[in-house]
Motif scaffolding. Structure first.
Motif, mmCIF file in Angstrom:
data_model
loop_
_atom_site.group_PDB
_atom_site.id
_atom_site.type_symbol
_atom_site.label_atom_id
_atom_site.label_comp_id
_atom_site.label_asym_id
_atom_site.label_seq_id
_atom_site.Cartn_x
_atom_site.Cartn_y
_atom_site.Cartn_z
ATOM 1 N N ILE A 91 0.720 -1.264 -0.159
ATOM 2 C CA ILE A 91 0.069 0.098 -0.205
ATOM 3 C C ILE A 91 1.026 1.193 -0.062
ATOM 4 N N GLY A 92 0.466 2.231 -0.660
ATOM 5 C CA GLY A 92 1.221 3.434 -0.689
ATOM 6 C C GLY A 92 0.058 4.461 -0.717
ATOM 7 N N GLY A 93 0.209 5.572 0.304
ATOM 8 C CA GLY A 93 -0.778 6.513 0.799
ATOM 9 C C GLY A 93 -0.198 7.691 1.271
ATOM 10 N N SER A 94 -1.237 8.683 1.369
ATOM 11 C CA SER A 94 -0.825 10.122 1.908
ATOM 12 C C SER A 94 -1.889 10.902 1.999
ATOM 13 N N GLN A 95 -1.996 12.006 2.911
ATOM 14 C CA GLN A 95 -2.571 13.147 3.277
ATOM 15 C C GLN A 95 -2.582 14.021 1.975
ATOM 16 N N ARG A 96 -3.513 14.315 1.202
ATOM 17 C CA ARG A 96 -3.431 15.283 0.076
ATOM 18 C C ARG A 96 -3.428 16.744 0.311
ATOM 19 N N ILE A 97 -2.633 17.307 -0.579
ATOM 20 C CA ILE A 97 -2.838 18.914 -0.292
ATOM 21 C C ILE A 97 -4.086 19.438 -0.449
ATOM 22 N N HIS A 98 -4.439 20.245 0.235
ATOM 23 C CA HIS A 98 -6.044 20.847 0.242
ATOM 24 C C HIS A 98 -5.862 22.096 -0.079
ATOM 25 N N ASP A 99 -4.729 22.910 -0.030
ATOM 26 C CA ASP A 99 -4.522 24.346 -0.398
ATOM 27 C C ASP A 99 -4.244 24.649 -1.757
ATOM 28 N N VAL A 100 -5.275 25.408 -2.464
ATOM 29 C CA VAL A 100 -4.814 25.387 -3.922
ATOM 30 C C VAL A 100 -3.537 26.189 -4.442
ATOM 31 N N GLU A 101 -2.976 26.978 -3.617
ATOM 32 C CA GLU A 101 -1.959 27.546 -4.039
ATOM 33 C C GLU A 101 -0.813 26.792 -3.958
ATOM 34 N N LEU A 102 -0.733 26.125 -2.974
ATOM 35 C CA LEU A 102 0.436 25.293 -2.493
ATOM 36 C C LEU A 102 0.216 24.105 -3.556
ATOM 37 N N LEU A 103 -0.862 23.660 -3.938
ATOM 38 C CA LEU A 103 -0.955 22.585 -5.294
ATOM 39 C C LEU A 103 -0.416 23.189 -6.438
ATOM 40 N N GLU A 104 -0.809 24.171 -6.612
ATOM 41 C CA GLU A 104 -0.264 24.990 -7.993
ATOM 42 C C GLU A 104 1.198 24.940 -8.023
ATOM 43 N N LEU A 141 -7.820 21.309 -9.674
ATOM 44 C CA LEU A 141 -7.425 22.536 -8.722
ATOM 45 C C LEU A 141 -8.841 22.812 -8.359
ATOM 46 N N ASP A 142 -9.968 22.658 -9.172
ATOM 47 C CA ASP A 142 -11.088 23.335 -8.906
ATOM 48 C C ASP A 142 -11.516 22.536 -7.357
ATOM 49 N N LEU A 143 -11.089 21.416 -7.535
ATOM 50 C CA LEU A 143 -11.762 20.727 -6.034
ATOM 51 C C LEU A 143 -11.219 21.513 -4.723
ATOM 52 N N ARG A 144 -9.895 22.077 -4.923
ATOM 53 C CA ARG A 144 -9.647 23.021 -3.851
ATOM 54 C C ARG A 144 -10.169 24.449 -3.740
ATOM 55 N N ARG A 145 -10.891 24.822 -5.017
ATOM 56 C CA ARG A 145 -11.297 26.140 -4.703
ATOM 57 C C ARG A 145 -12.955 26.123 -4.172
ATOM 58 N N TYR A 146 -13.592 24.940 -4.147
ATOM 59 C CA TYR A 146 -15.011 25.052 -3.604
ATOM 60 C C TYR A 146 -15.204 24.086 -2.702
ATOM 61 N N GLY A 147 -14.889 24.421 -1.488
ATOM 62 C CA GLY A 147 -15.163 23.812 -0.256
ATOM 63 C C GLY A 147 -13.883 22.808 -0.086
ATOM 64 N N SER A 148 -12.724 23.104 -0.131
ATOM 65 C CA SER A 148 -11.704 22.152 -0.011
ATOM 66 C C SER A 148 -11.544 21.752 1.550
ATOM 67 N N VAL A 149 -11.077 20.640 1.827
ATOM 68 C CA VAL A 149 -11.034 20.224 3.227
ATOM 69 C C VAL A 149 -9.826 19.123 3.388
ATOM 70 N N PRO A 150 -9.104 19.015 4.408
ATOM 71 C CA PRO A 150 -8.225 18.055 4.517
ATOM 72 C C PRO A 150 -8.501 16.691 4.054
ATOM 73 N N HIS A 151 -7.828 15.878 3.293
ATOM 74 C CA HIS A 151 -8.226 14.635 2.927
ATOM 75 C C HIS A 151 -7.293 13.692 2.713
#
Length: 440
Positions: A365-378, A395-405
């Motif tokens: 298994i490989g896994g992680s917490q994903r980046i939820h901040d749009v600027e950092l992801l960019e 990136l839209d997923l981080r613009r409309y109601g982004s959450v840690p996931h």
């Protein structure tokens, strides 16, 4: 002769003393004068059918004598319990009917080389060992989905043809997609399953994935199956707990339901019995130190500089220090995918983990917490040399109601290889696709 089988070999215990009809294929035949012993397999199990000349018609006895390996037939007889018989039951035969002949079956009981068997993979899957392996595979796939479904996850199917890369651009299978340019066979469904996560909260995708790696190791396929859960409002720590519960549930179910298949494979289940949470955790930094201190214990596990990724010998050495699967967490962000959340305390590290199986089977298994901040992801997309335009929907997923996931991917074939004690991953999928094999 009945037109349809009245039962299966696996259900014979319910029919002791009764006359039933079985339909299957001849696995092995032995003749001793007025007796013909037929090993019949029907896909559920194998049973010995005893044809005694005085108990059948001359035509039926002649048919039994003429049956060859893998001939298809229907056999009617009385079910008898016998502790000495494989499976504990035998069939005293009354009638035998040939359905489909088999002449010069190429896979005989003698030894065959791997290349020969791979060329005949379409027939090799009938053998006892391959049958057991693929039974375990089916159980792993069913157990995975049923456990997730019971935890409130929703299956969310993701595309196999994609316009962008998720894990890197150097190992993609490309094809021209009409007038829209180049499309790629998906390396993962993860980016798309994140969209489902924002809709349902807890989702998973499950299907074939593709890596155009020119690798010939026993742990690599170019086409393999991966199950990828994703959870909203979940941290890296939450992710590890989910993974260990998930894997443990799969292992315990295989032990419960497929123990007979593990016995066929002569699998020592001791280490599987210990696969219970919590699993040990070790950081990348601590793993580097462990490798430096114990490098002589596994051939090829030489010390690494900080920032280098582990090879198979390093993973084997790390896993050998524990009695169950172990998490190696917080790798350098530079050697991981662009979407992984940095550690707030040490931004050069990613909040990620690989789950290593014992006995040298490596990452399952490989896994992680994903980046939820749009600027950092960019920024991370640009740093990885990728085009922002290709990821505008992601990136839209981080613009409309982004959450840690958080989420992870589990390779079915690697898990099956570990559970069954199979050294090469090519036997854990019905038709393996490898660097030098695409037939049959």
């Amino acid at each position: 002769m009945s037109l349809l089988p009245t039962t299966s070999v696996a259900a014979l215990a319910k029919h002791v003393g009764q006359t039933v009809t079985l339909a299957g294929w001849i696995y092995h035949k032995t003749e001793k004068g007025k007796l013909v012993f037929l090993q019949l397999r029907d896909g559920t199990a194998t049973v010995q059918c005893v044809v005694f000349k005085k108990n059948v018609s001359a035509e039926a006895f002649a048919t039994a004598q003429q049956l060859t390996q893998e001939a298809a037939c229907r056999i009617t007889g009385s079910v008898r319990a016998d502790e000495r018989a494989p499976g504990g039951f035998e069939l005293d035969v009354a009638e035998v009917a040939l359905v489909g002949g088999s002449s010069d079956y190429p896979i005989s009981p003698k030894e065959h080389g791997v290349e020969f068997l791979m060329e005949h993979r379409h027939l090799w899957v009938r053998s006892a060992r391959q049958h057991a392996l693929l039974r375990v595979r089916a159980e792993v796939m069913a157990a995975s989905q049923e456990w997730l479904n019971a935890q409130g996850f929703v299956r969310f199917d993701t595309p196999i043809l994609t316009a962008t890369a998720a894990e890197g651009t150097s190992n993609l299978f490309a094809t021209e997609y009409f007038d829209l340019g180049t499309a790629y066979l998906a390396q993962t469904g993860q980016l798309y399953v994140e969209a489902g996560m924002m809709s349902f909260g807890k989702v998973y995708c499950f299907g074939p994935t593709f890596r155009a790696e020119k690798s010939k190791t026993r742990r690599h396929l170019t086409e393999f199956w991966m199950l990828e859960p994703e959870v909203a409002f979940a941290t890296h720590a939450d992710n590890l707990v989910l993974q260990e519960q998930f894997i443990s549930a799969i292992v315990q179910r295989v032990l419960e339901r497929r123990r007979a298949d593990l016995e066929v494979l002569e699998r020592d289940t001791t280490v599987l019995e210990r696969c219970l949470p919590p699993f040990p955790r070790i950081t990348y930094d601590a793993a580097l130190q462990l490798i430096a201190e114990r490098q002589g214990e596994v051939e090829g596990a030489t010390p690494l500089a900080w920032g280098e990724d582990f090879g198979a010998p390093h993973e084997q050495l790390i896993a050998s220090q524990f009695d169950r699967p172990v998490f190696v967490e917080k790798y350098p962000a530079a050697i991981k995918a662009f979407y992984m959340q940095p550690d707030a305390e040490r931004p050069e590290l990613a909040l990620c983990a690989d789950l290593l199986a014992p006995e040298g089977y490596g990452e399952i298994i490989g896994g992680s917490q994903r980046i939820h901040d749009v600027e950092l992801l960019e920024r991370r997309i640009v740093e990885h040399g990728l085009k922002l335009e290709d990821y505008r929907w992601y990136l839209d997923l981080r613009r409309y109601g982004s959450v840690p996931h958080s989420g992870f991917g589990m390779g079915i074939e690697r898990v099956v290889a570990w559970l069954t004690g199979t050294r090469h991953i090519r036997e854990t999928i019905p038709f393996p696709r490898m660097l030098y094999r695409i037939y049959p």
